[in-house]
Motif scaffolding. Structure first.
Motif, PDB file in Angstrom:
ATOM      1  N   HIS A 218      45.072  37.432  28.469  1.00 26.58           N
ATOM      2  CA  HIS A 218      45.311  37.745  29.878  1.00 26.58           C
ATOM      3  C   HIS A 218      44.632  36.679  30.719  1.00 26.58           C
ATOM      4  O   HIS A 218      43.511  36.251  30.422  1.00 26.58           O
ATOM      5  N   ILE A 219      45.303  36.263  31.807  1.00 25.65           N
ATOM      6  CA  ILE A 219      44.764  35.237  32.700  1.00 25.65           C
ATOM      7  C   ILE A 219      44.669  35.781  34.115  1.00 25.65           C
ATOM      8  O   ILE A 219      45.661  36.282  34.664  1.00 25.65           O
ATOM      9  N   ASN A 220      43.497  35.698  34.704  1.00 19.32           N
ATOM     10  CA  ASN A 220      43.331  35.914  36.138  1.00 19.32           C
ATOM     11  C   ASN A 220      43.365  34.544  36.808  1.00 19.32           C
ATOM     12  O   ASN A 220      42.397  33.773  36.704  1.00 19.32           O
ATOM     13  N   ALA A 221      44.478  34.208  37.449  1.00 18.55           N
ATOM     14  CA  ALA A 221      44.638  32.924  38.126  1.00 18.55           C
ATOM     15  C   ALA A 221      44.250  33.114  39.592  1.00 18.55           C
ATOM     16  O   ALA A 221      45.010  33.663  40.385  1.00 18.55           O
ATOM     17  N   ILE A 222      43.061  32.657  39.944  1.00 19.98           N
ATOM     18  CA  ILE A 222      42.463  32.974  41.237  1.00 19.98           C
ATOM     19  C   ILE A 222      42.550  31.814  42.226  1.00 19.98           C
ATOM     20  O   ILE A 222      42.633  32.011  43.432  1.00 19.98           O
ATOM     21  N   GLY A 223      42.556  30.582  41.736  1.00 21.46           N
ATOM     22  CA  GLY A 223      42.344  29.437  42.618  1.00 21.46           C
ATOM     23  C   GLY A 223      43.484  29.090  43.547  1.00 21.46           C
ATOM     24  O   GLY A 223      43.255  28.619  44.666  1.00 21.46           O
TER      25      GLY A 223
END
Length: 326
Positions: A218-223
């Motif tokens: 799972h990836i939390n892409a925040i930027g």
């Protein structure tokens, strides 16, 4: 007419990660149920100063909360001793429109974003996730990890930052609030050897390549929070189940904005908004092998909901000062 003024220091003393998670979860659910008003962010681009200013109004009809946040992003600020992100939040009465409180919202911004990542991972990551990879070691990386620690037993954290000394400092800092192994690594590929990957960079070129990410991640892409920003290789998004915080805002300025503008990804390929998953309208993770991505752009409803939690605690504790407006 008086308004309650709360400093950043006072906000920090009042707001916990558990408060932020509870507030943001309710805000996302309201959004998923169609009980919010939230125009897209308005941007003032400041190219001569390598930054921008953003205006984020929101109304949570289900909770009767309204307000607006003004926030900047200036990546060069740390070189002059200022945060990259600084913010101010104004809460208003939906009944009369009068301002109720003005508060520093830099800490709120960081905490509500960490809360959003924690909520998304709870629904999209494998429940047995225990290794966290971090690409980017700034202030947001810390609150992302704090949020994840509320829902997962974290045994190991690997962190990469383009500034190696910042990655090492982050690894040392983690040991102060989390009992785990935390290792600064030499390259982003090493950080991708994880169960949950968190990206918190201002990059306009992908920092995560498709082949580095294994099934089940799972990836939390925040930027990515502005047009042209991109942290993940477009081919990776084509492999994954994508959940966004808000479809309109994400297509405009989230992680999906570049692959969509290039015709690599279609908006219809986005699986859901996180509020729809919370409301049971769309499923979250359905297998241990699928790759899931949460595209977080940051929503005004998160700020208003979290700010109201701070405001209520301030009223209960008598914190802050009353300023006369009229």
């Amino acid at each position: 007419m008086e308004v309650l003024w709360l400093t950043e220091k006072e906000v920090r003393s009042l707001l916990t990660m558990d408060d932020a998670i509870a507030a943001v979860q309710k805000a996302f659910l309201d959004h998923g149920m169609g009980r919010t008003q939230m125009p897209s962010k308005s941007y003032l681009h400041l190219p001569d100063h390598n930054g921008d200013l953003r205006c984020m109004p929101a109304y949570l009809e289900g909770q009767d909360m309204a307000g607006v946040k003004i926030v900047n992003v200036h990546p060069g600020n740390p070189l002059i001793g200022l945060p990259t992100v600084m913010a101010l939040l104004i809460l208003h009465s939906p009944h009369t429109g009068e301002p109720l409180s003005i508060m520093g919202a830099t800490y709120i911004t960081s905490m509500r974003t960490g809360a959003a990542g924690a909520i998304a991972a709870r629904y999209l990551a494998r429940p047995d996730s225990h290794v966290i990879g971090m690409i980017g070691a700034g202030a947001q990386a810390r609150t992302q990890l704090q949020g994840l620690s509320r829902h997962f037993q974290i045994d190991q954290v690997t962190v990469f930052d383009s500034f190696a000394d910042r990655a090492r400092a982050f690894a040392e800092d983690v040991l102060g609030f989390l009992k785990c192994d935390c290792i600064a690594v030499a390259g982003p590929e090493e950080a991708c050897e994880c169960d949950i990957l968190v990206t918190t960079t201002p990059s306009r070129q992908p920092v995560v390549r498709n082949e580095w990410v294994r099934p089940g991640t799972h990836i939390n892409a925040i930027g990515a929070d502005a047009v042209g920003k991109q942290e993940l290789e477009s081919a990776l998004l084509k492999r994954a189940k994508i959940v966004v915080d808000d479809i309109v805002q994400s297509v405009h300025s989230g992680e999906v904005n570049v692959p969509i503008s290039e015709g690599i990804l279609r908006p219809e390929e986005i699986h859901a908004q996180i509020g729809e998953v919370l409301a049971g309208k769309k499923p979250g993770r359905v297998s241990s092998e699928e790759i899931t991505i949460f595209d977080s752009t940051g929503l005004g409803i998160q700020d208003v909901a979290t700010g109201h939690a701070v405001y209520e605690k301030a009223l209960q504790s008598g914190m802050g000062r009353r300023l006369e407006l009229a």
